[in-house]
Structures are given as structure tokens and as C-alpha cells.
Design a protein around this motif. Structure first.
Motif, mmCIF file in Angstrom:
data_model
loop_
_atom_site.group_PDB
_atom_site.id
_atom_site.type_symbol
_atom_site.label_atom_id
_atom_site.label_comp_id
_atom_site.label_asym_id
_atom_site.label_seq_id
_atom_site.Cartn_x
_atom_site.Cartn_y
_atom_site.Cartn_z
ATOM 1 N N LEU A 61 -18.512 8.120 -24.194
ATOM 2 C CA LEU A 61 -17.253 8.853 -24.391
ATOM 3 C C LEU A 61 -17.500 10.341 -24.575
ATOM 4 O O LEU A 61 -16.735 11.166 -24.076
ATOM 5 C CB LEU A 61 -16.492 8.279 -25.601
ATOM 6 C CG LEU A 61 -15.959 6.864 -25.431
ATOM 7 C CD1 LEU A 61 -15.453 6.318 -26.757
ATOM 8 C CD2 LEU A 61 -14.869 6.823 -24.373
ATOM 9 N N VAL A 107 -14.365 12.757 -23.555
ATOM 10 C CA VAL A 107 -13.217 12.118 -24.191
ATOM 11 C C VAL A 107 -13.233 12.357 -25.700
ATOM 12 O O VAL A 107 -12.187 12.518 -26.322
ATOM 13 C CB VAL A 107 -13.202 10.597 -23.875
ATOM 14 C CG1 VAL A 107 -12.118 9.870 -24.645
ATOM 15 C CG2 VAL A 107 -13.023 10.377 -22.372
ATOM 16 N N LEU A 120 -8.108 9.881 -19.367
ATOM 17 C CA LEU A 120 -8.248 8.426 -19.343
ATOM 18 C C LEU A 120 -7.174 7.776 -18.478
ATOM 19 O O LEU A 120 -7.458 6.837 -17.721
ATOM 20 C CB LEU A 120 -8.201 7.856 -20.758
ATOM 21 C CG LEU A 120 -9.402 8.172 -21.636
ATOM 22 C CD1 LEU A 120 -9.140 7.749 -23.076
ATOM 23 C CD2 LEU A 120 -10.660 7.504 -21.090
ATOM 24 N N ARG A 157 -7.852 5.477 -15.263
ATOM 25 C CA ARG A 157 -7.359 4.100 -15.258
ATOM 26 C C ARG A 157 -6.405 3.836 -14.100
ATOM 27 O O ARG A 157 -6.404 2.745 -13.537
ATOM 28 C CB ARG A 157 -6.689 3.762 -16.584
ATOM 29 C CG ARG A 157 -7.697 3.565 -17.688
ATOM 30 C CD ARG A 157 -7.035 3.109 -18.953
ATOM 31 N NE ARG A 157 -8.036 2.769 -19.940
ATOM 32 C CZ ARG A 157 -7.760 2.075 -21.034
ATOM 33 N NH1 ARG A 157 -6.539 1.650 -21.277
ATOM 34 N NH2 ARG A 157 -8.723 1.812 -21.898
ATOM 35 N N VAL A 191 -11.237 13.104 -31.125
ATOM 36 C CA VAL A 191 -10.662 12.971 -29.785
ATOM 37 C C VAL A 191 -10.529 14.360 -29.171
ATOM 38 O O VAL A 191 -9.981 15.275 -29.790
ATOM 39 C CB VAL A 191 -9.286 12.269 -29.840
ATOM 40 C CG1 VAL A 191 -8.661 12.190 -28.447
ATOM 41 C CG2 VAL A 191 -9.411 10.878 -30.459
ATOM 42 N N VAL A 197 -5.203 6.014 -25.364
ATOM 43 C CA VAL A 197 -4.140 5.838 -24.362
ATOM 44 C C VAL A 197 -2.831 5.419 -25.026
ATOM 45 O O VAL A 197 -1.755 5.827 -24.594
ATOM 46 C CB VAL A 197 -4.584 4.824 -23.276
ATOM 47 C CG1 VAL A 197 -3.432 4.385 -22.406
ATOM 48 C CG2 VAL A 197 -5.694 5.429 -22.426
ATOM 49 N N LYS A 227 -16.442 1.194 -26.397
ATOM 50 C CA LYS A 227 -15.935 2.330 -25.630
ATOM 51 C C LYS A 227 -14.477 2.091 -25.221
ATOM 52 O O LYS A 227 -13.609 2.947 -25.402
ATOM 53 C CB LYS A 227 -16.817 2.533 -24.393
ATOM 54 C CG LYS A 227 -16.346 3.591 -23.431
ATOM 55 C CD LYS A 227 -17.306 3.638 -22.230
ATOM 56 C CE LYS A 227 -16.858 4.572 -21.153
ATOM 57 N NZ LYS A 227 -15.889 3.969 -20.240
ATOM 58 N N GLU A 228 -14.193 0.899 -24.686
ATOM 59 C CA GLU A 228 -12.844 0.590 -24.206
ATOM 60 C C GLU A 228 -11.841 0.489 -25.348
ATOM 61 O O GLU A 228 -10.681 0.881 -25.188
ATOM 62 C CB GLU A 228 -12.867 -0.695 -23.383
ATOM 63 C CG GLU A 228 -13.562 -0.499 -22.044
ATOM 64 C CD GLU A 228 -13.802 -1.789 -21.275
ATOM 65 O OE1 GLU A 228 -13.464 -2.883 -21.790
ATOM 66 O OE2 GLU A 228 -14.343 -1.691 -20.155
ATOM 67 N N ALA A 288 -7.851 14.246 -23.602
ATOM 68 C CA ALA A 288 -8.534 12.954 -23.425
ATOM 69 C C ALA A 288 -7.580 11.890 -22.871
ATOM 70 O O ALA A 288 -7.947 11.134 -21.978
ATOM 71 C CB ALA A 288 -9.135 12.487 -24.742
ATOM 72 N N LYS A 289 -6.373 11.827 -23.405
ATOM 73 C CA LYS A 289 -5.428 10.805 -22.954
ATOM 74 C C LYS A 289 -5.129 10.977 -21.468
ATOM 75 O O LYS A 289 -5.152 10.004 -20.705
ATOM 76 C CB LYS A 289 -4.132 10.867 -23.765
ATOM 77 C CG LYS A 289 -3.111 9.845 -23.298
ATOM 78 C CD LYS A 289 -1.841 9.888 -24.119
ATOM 79 C CE LYS A 289 -0.850 8.861 -23.607
ATOM 80 N NZ LYS A 289 0.374 8.799 -24.430
ATOM 81 N N GLU A 321 -10.954 4.001 -26.159
ATOM 82 C CA GLU A 321 -10.110 4.506 -25.070
ATOM 83 C C GLU A 321 -8.692 3.950 -25.194
ATOM 84 O O GLU A 321 -7.716 4.690 -25.020
ATOM 85 C CB GLU A 321 -10.700 4.111 -23.717
ATOM 86 C CG GLU A 321 -11.948 4.847 -23.352
ATOM 87 C CD GLU A 321 -12.589 4.353 -22.062
ATOM 88 O OE1 GLU A 321 -13.397 5.109 -21.509
ATOM 89 O OE2 GLU A 321 -12.286 3.224 -21.605
ATOM 90 N N ASP A 322 -8.567 2.649 -25.478
ATOM 91 C CA ASP A 322 -7.243 2.032 -25.630
ATOM 92 C C ASP A 322 -6.455 2.706 -26.751
ATOM 93 O O ASP A 322 -5.251 2.942 -26.617
ATOM 94 C CB ASP A 322 -7.368 0.539 -25.931
ATOM 95 C CG ASP A 322 -7.789 -0.287 -24.734
ATOM 96 O OD1 ASP A 322 -7.724 0.213 -23.585
ATOM 97 O OD2 ASP A 322 -8.200 -1.454 -24.946
#
Length: 124
Positions: free
Chosen positions: A57, A62, A81, A85, A73, A23, A15-16, A77-78, A19-20
Motif C-alpha cells: 500500500l 495509498v 483505488l 478496481r 491514508v 473505498v 492489504k484488501e 487514495a480512494k 483498501e476496502d
């Protein structure tokens, strides 16, 4: 993508990682993400583990699924997130920093100067 670590649940790492990529603009709105099968083969982990991370997600809005086509995506989403964060950053780092600074007797001005100095030196 690098290999997974043992100290954190694998589904969270999947998941991360996605996400990374969102981002850092490696994945942008409406870009297709790797399929569950591709992730299973790449990381050599259980399909259910990958699906759990992906489904989180999807539940968070996301990414979205197009049946028979793949996963993509989501619009915004960005931003979503980054907002999450930043809040987590404040809770995990800034609040404890301020609390410890208070215990050590730093003034607000001293703490700000310290952060600015470290940023200038490229340590931040």
C-alpha cells in the motif's frame, strides 16, 4: 474486521481489507490506519506478513508513513483505488460477460436489458 480466509495469501487480505475501508470511507485521507502491531495482534499472524501487505500500500501511494507516529491514508487514495478496481472489474467481469454473451447469441440490446432488469430487481 472479520477473520481471514485460507484460500488467499494473508498479506493480500490485509492489504484488501485496508483498501476496502478506504473505498467505503471508513478511512479517509490523512486518517491513521491500525499499526502493524495492532494488526498482528488482531489477526494473530506474523509481523512480516502484515508488513508485506502494508508495504504494498505504501509502494502504491495509498498510505504513507510518519516515522514514530504511524501510517496514514494518502490524499487521493480512494480515487486511485476506485480507478484501479473499475479497471479490474472490466477485465475480470465485463469482458468475460461480453464474450460469453456473444457465444450464446445475445445481442447487445438483450444484454443491456438483462442487466437493467436485474438491477431493478435488486439482484445487481
Amino acid at each position: 474486521m472479520s477473520r481471514l480466509k485460507e484460500n488467499k495469501p494473508l498479506y493480500l487480505q490485509i492489504k484488501e481489507r485496508i483498501e476496502d475501508q478506504i473505498v467505503t470511507d471508513q478511512l479517509k485521507a490523512h486518517d491513521q490506519i491500525p499499526s502493524t502491531t495492532q494488526l498482528v495482534q488482531f489477526y494473530k499472524i506474523n509481523h512480516l506478513t502484515v508488513a508485506k501487505g502494508i508495504n504494498q500500500l505504501v509502494d502504491a501511494g495509498v498510505i504513507y508513513k510518519k516515522r514514530g507516529v504511524g501510517m496514514f491514508v494518502a490524499e487521493g487514495a480512494k480515487e486511485k483505488l476506485l480507478e484501479e478496481r473499475k479497471k479490474a472489474f472490466v477485465d475480470q467481469y465485463v469482458v468475460p460477460l461480453i464474450q460469453e454473451g456473444d457465444r450464446l447469441g445475445f445481442s447487445e440490446k438483450e444484454m443491456v436489458q438483462l442487466i437493467q432488469e436485474l438491477k431493478r430487481k435488486g439482484r445487481g
